[in-house]
Design a protein around this motif. Structure first.
Motif, PDB file in Angstrom:
ATOM      1  N   ASN A 187       0.831  -1.321   0.059  1.00 36.69           N
ATOM      2  CA  ASN A 187       0.318  -0.064   0.090  1.00 36.69           C
ATOM      3  C   ASN A 187       0.804   1.200  -0.042  1.00 36.69           C
ATOM      4  OD1 ASN A 187      -2.062   1.806   0.151  1.00 36.69           O
ATOM      5  ND2 ASN A 187      -2.409   1.606   2.406  1.00 36.69           N
ATOM      6  N   GLY A 188       1.348   1.741  -1.283  1.00 36.11           N
ATOM      7  CA  GLY A 188       2.107   2.711  -1.432  1.00 36.11           C
ATOM      8  C   GLY A 188       3.662   2.576  -1.401  1.00 36.11           C
ATOM      9  N   TYR A 203       1.214   7.524  -3.095  1.00 42.86           N
ATOM     10  CA  TYR A 203      -0.150   6.671  -3.203  1.00 42.86           C
ATOM     11  C   TYR A 203      -0.353   6.573  -4.768  1.00 42.86           C
ATOM     12  CZ  TYR A 203      -0.088   5.964   1.888  1.00 42.86           C
ATOM     13  OH  TYR A 203       0.286   5.688   3.016  1.00 42.86           O
TER      14      TYR A 203
END
Length: 208
Positions: A187-188, A203
């Protein structure tokens, strides 16, 4: 390009000719990672089968298993290997499920273990910097191993801290030409300022 097919079969693909060469090990070994060294030997990590490393000689079509030997303290300390990489000095590093890193000392044909007691988690990615540090992406954050001291430093996501790691599942690492460490997670993407111990998080946007 090496492609694992199942627990004993794998292919070598030549992009220039479009041809595949098929190989098969004589045992059920697992195929979690491949690495071909400068001597032409193919290192095959066995993953959850716990067989350690299969060292494959494609010219002789033979393999040697390398793993933990309780009678030999200079053998691998854990046989559940999941990742193989080589640093700038030519040292081969093996990532394991729970014991951290194994370093192969080619001149002496032995292994040195760097057990990670701070974060005993599966290794997902490895890279080295110019200051003799090894950076390790795991399923539970990012670790730095100082080779001069054997000390580990652990980094992880902190709630409400935008300068911390965006996510603890670290799947890729890259140090660019400026010395900046890039950390890819589930996530990112993170840019890590090594000098100031600060992460910048990026992101994906649906507008991209």
């Amino acid at each position: 390009i090496w492609i694992g097919l199942d627990s004993s079969r794998f292919d070598e693909f030549n992009p220039e000719t479009g041809q595949f060469i098929h190989y098969r090990l004589e045992i059920e070994n697992g195929m979690s990672a491949f690495y071909k060294d400068d001597y032409g030997m193919l290192w095959i990590a066995s993953g959850m089968t716990g067989n350690g490393i299969a060292l494959f000689d494609k010219n002789k079509l033979t393999h040697t298993l390398i793993g933990n030997n309780p009678q030999n303290p200079q053998s691998m300390q854990e046989s559940y290997s999941v990742l193989i990489d080589e640093d700038r000095s030519g040292v081969i590093w093996i990532g394991t499920i729970m014991q951290g890193l194994e370093k192969f000392v080619r001149q002496k044909q032995l292994f040195k273990s760097y057990k990670n007691t701070l974060n005993p988690s599966q290794v997902m990615s490895i890279t080295g910097d110019s200051s003799s540090n090894i950076w390790i992406g795991t399923m539970n954050g990012l670790d730095k191993l100082e080779l001069s001291t054997g000390k580990y430093t652990h980094y992880e996501n902190e709630n409400n801290n935008p300068n911390s790691l965006s996510n603890n599942q670290v799947i890729s690492l890259l140090i660019d030409n400026s010395g900046t460490l890039w950390v890819g997670t589930y996530n990112g993407l993170n840019k890590f300022d090594i000098k100031n111990n600060k992460f910048t998080q990026y992101y994906h946007s649906d507008r991209d």
